[in-house]
Design an enzyme around this catalytic site. Sequence first.
Site, mmCIF file in Angstrom:
data_model
loop_
_atom_site.group_PDB
_atom_site.id
_atom_site.type_symbol
_atom_site.label_atom_id
_atom_site.label_comp_id
_atom_site.label_asym_id
_atom_site.label_seq_id
_atom_site.Cartn_x
_atom_site.Cartn_y
_atom_site.Cartn_z
ATOM 1 N N GLY A 46 0.656 -1.302 0.153
ATOM 2 C CA GLY A 46 -0.066 0.000 0.080
ATOM 3 C C GLY A 46 0.703 1.322 0.052
ATOM 4 C CG HIS A 47 4.287 3.712 1.821
ATOM 5 N ND1 HIS A 47 5.664 4.325 1.657
ATOM 6 C CD2 HIS A 47 3.594 4.948 2.535
ATOM 7 C CE1 HIS A 47 5.804 5.438 1.943
ATOM 8 N NE2 HIS A 47 4.612 5.748 2.688
ATOM 9 C CG PHE A 48 3.615 5.443 -2.557
ATOM 10 C CD1 PHE A 48 2.406 6.041 -1.956
ATOM 11 C CD2 PHE A 48 4.728 6.004 -2.081
ATOM 12 C CE1 PHE A 48 2.403 7.124 -1.252
ATOM 13 C CE2 PHE A 48 4.636 7.011 -1.251
ATOM 14 C CZ PHE A 48 3.621 7.943 -0.717
ATOM 15 C CB VAL A 62 8.776 4.832 -0.982
ATOM 16 C CG1 VAL A 62 9.527 5.786 -0.060
ATOM 17 C CG2 VAL A 62 8.804 5.565 -2.413
#
EC number: 4.2.1.59
Length: 147
Positions: free
Chosen positions: A48-50, A55
């Site tokens: 989910g991050h990204f 990252v």
Amino acid sequence: MELNSDQIKEILPHRYPFLLVDRITACEPGKYADGRKCVSVNEMQFCGHFPQQAVMPGVLVLEALAQTGAVALLTEEENKGKLVFFGGVKQARFRKQIVPGDVIELHTEIIARKGPVGFGKATATVDGKIAVSAELSFAIAEPESRN
């Protein structure tokens, strides 16, 4: 002193997916610890991050630095078997993105103590460049009995 991941788990209570230090490469109990985190694309946070451009979240790098500092504190004879809680963060600076494939070199030095509270200077580098720096505080405590 060097510690592998099994030895780190004997000191820290953290487990997957929240144990964020793969190896301790050097440690002087009560003074400092150096660690290493190998960042893999298979880690949960990258879902989910990204998803389109992975990252490493800065807060997880701070947690890895705090865990490294906790090893420095918990390897002191008088602190064996205790817990170290993250007390606070000051002056956090994020200078370089950390991405899958990077190897983070973690350094946390304990610079002051006041009773059960410790203060540290922490730096995370990748390829010799500072990615994250911060001042951290720690609280040393006895584990609670949960019967």
